[in-house]
Design a protein around this motif. Structure first.
Motif, mmCIF file in Angstrom:
data_model
loop_
_atom_site.group_PDB
_atom_site.id
_atom_site.type_symbol
_atom_site.label_atom_id
_atom_site.label_comp_id
_atom_site.label_asym_id
_atom_site.label_seq_id
_atom_site.Cartn_x
_atom_site.Cartn_y
_atom_site.Cartn_z
ATOM 1 N N VAL A 184 -18.916 82.104 94.003
ATOM 2 C CA VAL A 184 -19.796 81.492 92.996
ATOM 3 C C VAL A 184 -20.335 82.586 92.090
ATOM 4 O O VAL A 184 -20.919 83.560 92.560
ATOM 5 C CB VAL A 184 -20.968 80.735 93.656
ATOM 6 C CG1 VAL A 184 -21.838 80.079 92.595
ATOM 7 C CG2 VAL A 184 -20.457 79.703 94.651
ATOM 8 N N VAL A 195 -25.733 76.455 95.777
ATOM 9 C CA VAL A 195 -24.328 76.119 96.011
ATOM 10 C C VAL A 195 -23.801 76.899 97.216
ATOM 11 O O VAL A 195 -23.132 76.338 98.093
ATOM 12 C CB VAL A 195 -23.463 76.405 94.762
ATOM 13 C CG1 VAL A 195 -21.980 76.252 95.075
ATOM 14 C CG2 VAL A 195 -23.861 75.486 93.612
ATOM 15 N N GLU A 196 -24.109 78.187 97.278
ATOM 16 C CA GLU A 196 -23.649 79.007 98.405
ATOM 17 C C GLU A 196 -24.226 78.496 99.721
ATOM 18 O O GLU A 196 -23.541 78.493 100.750
ATOM 19 C CB GLU A 196 -24.011 80.470 98.179
ATOM 20 C CG GLU A 196 -23.172 81.106 97.091
ATOM 21 C CD GLU A 196 -23.698 82.452 96.610
ATOM 22 O OE1 GLU A 196 -24.883 82.782 96.885
ATOM 23 O OE2 GLU A 196 -22.921 83.169 95.953
ATOM 24 N N GLU A 234 -25.035 75.351 100.422
ATOM 25 C CA GLU A 234 -24.294 74.129 100.770
ATOM 26 C C GLU A 234 -22.897 74.470 101.297
ATOM 27 O O GLU A 234 -22.426 73.855 102.241
ATOM 28 C CB GLU A 234 -24.195 73.192 99.564
ATOM 29 C CG GLU A 234 -25.508 72.574 99.148
ATOM 30 C CD GLU A 234 -26.112 71.657 100.195
ATOM 31 O OE1 GLU A 234 -25.375 70.886 100.848
ATOM 32 O OE2 GLU A 234 -27.341 71.723 100.368
ATOM 33 N N ALA A 245 -26.295 71.370 93.368
ATOM 34 C CA ALA A 245 -25.262 72.014 94.196
ATOM 35 C C ALA A 245 -24.365 70.955 94.827
ATOM 36 O O ALA A 245 -23.136 71.082 94.811
ATOM 37 C CB ALA A 245 -25.919 72.876 95.270
ATOM 38 N N ARG A 246 -24.971 69.906 95.339
ATOM 39 C CA ARG A 246 -24.173 68.842 95.961
ATOM 40 C C ARG A 246 -23.318 68.117 94.924
ATOM 41 O O ARG A 246 -22.178 67.754 95.197
ATOM 42 C CB ARG A 246 -25.094 67.867 96.686
ATOM 43 C CG ARG A 246 -25.702 68.502 97.922
ATOM 44 C CD ARG A 246 -26.675 67.606 98.601
ATOM 45 N NE ARG A 246 -27.210 68.269 99.783
ATOM 46 C CZ ARG A 246 -28.253 67.844 100.443
ATOM 47 N NH1 ARG A 246 -28.891 66.757 100.068
ATOM 48 N NH2 ARG A 246 -28.679 68.502 101.503
ATOM 49 N N ILE A 259 -22.119 69.440 92.132
ATOM 50 C CA ILE A 259 -21.025 70.359 91.780
ATOM 51 C C ILE A 259 -19.934 70.297 92.842
ATOM 52 O O ILE A 259 -18.742 70.174 92.526
ATOM 53 C CB ILE A 259 -21.556 71.799 91.621
ATOM 54 C CG1 ILE A 259 -22.415 71.919 90.366
ATOM 55 C CG2 ILE A 259 -20.408 72.808 91.583
ATOM 56 C CD1 ILE A 259 -23.198 73.223 90.274
ATOM 57 N N LEU A 260 -20.324 70.383 94.099
ATOM 58 C CA LEU A 260 -19.333 70.371 95.178
ATOM 59 C C LEU A 260 -18.612 69.034 95.261
ATOM 60 O O LEU A 260 -17.411 68.994 95.521
ATOM 61 C CB LEU A 260 -19.979 70.740 96.506
ATOM 62 C CG LEU A 260 -20.468 72.181 96.559
ATOM 63 C CD1 LEU A 260 -21.191 72.463 97.864
ATOM 64 C CD2 LEU A 260 -19.328 73.163 96.349
#
Length: 171
Positions: A43, A57-58, A60, A154-155, A157-158
């Motif tokens: 990321v 993000v990292e 998650e 973050a969720r 994006i994933l």
């Protein structure tokens, strides 16, 4: 002899429960949902909120067992920032009661020079309010709201990456 129907019913109930959980996307904590092609996802982020969003993000990804690898694809989060505006004011005191935080960014995914997911906008909104009787709580509430906003982003994006058919199938 009467225990046999109960054992059979229990076995059937457990089987049906297992089938329904697997059909709804349930995964055991040790089962990674990251496709092999994206394992080790890195990321990178820029902008005033880039570091906080990258950290979310990292976090998650780590919950899913992902460990960053220098040879893996790179999730690029550009120009991440949070804007805030007042959306509700007390008519009697003129004090702001409700705010809207908006997270703006652009995300893309690449591996080396190859674009796996072209740049696309990310826009998430979250409102929070506070009691005008305790104005000192506003900063704490705002910080908590931003943490929640970053976690939701973050969720999101994933989800975009993990449910992209081209990325999942390896095309």
């Amino acid at each position: 002899m009467q225990r046999l129907p109960w054992a059979w019913a229990l076995r059937l109930a457990v089987t049906l429960l297992g089938m329904s959980l697997s059909a709804c996307g349930f995964h055991l904590p040790t089962g990674s949902t990251i496709p092999p092609r994206l394992q080790g996802l890195q990321v990178l982020a820029s902008g005033p909120a880039g570091g906080s969003l990258a950290t979310a993000v990292e976090r998650e990804l780590a919950l899913d067992g992902n460990r960053s690898s220098p040879t893996a694809p790179v999730l690029d989060i550009r120009n991440a920032y949070v804007s805030q505006r007042i959306i509700s004011i007390s008519p009697s005191t003129g004090v702001a009661l409700e705010f809207l935080n908006t997270l703006h960014a652009e995300i893309s995914l690449r591996q080396g020079d190859r674009v796996l997911l072209p740049p696309e906008p990310l826009l998430l909104e979250h409102s929070f309010s506070y009691s005008s009787s305790n104005p000192l709580a506003t900063n704490v509430q705002q910080e908590e709201d931003q943490r929640l906003l970053f976690r939701e982003a973050a969720r999101d994006i994933l989800r975009r990456i993990l449910y992209d058919k081209g990325l999942r199938d390896g095309h």
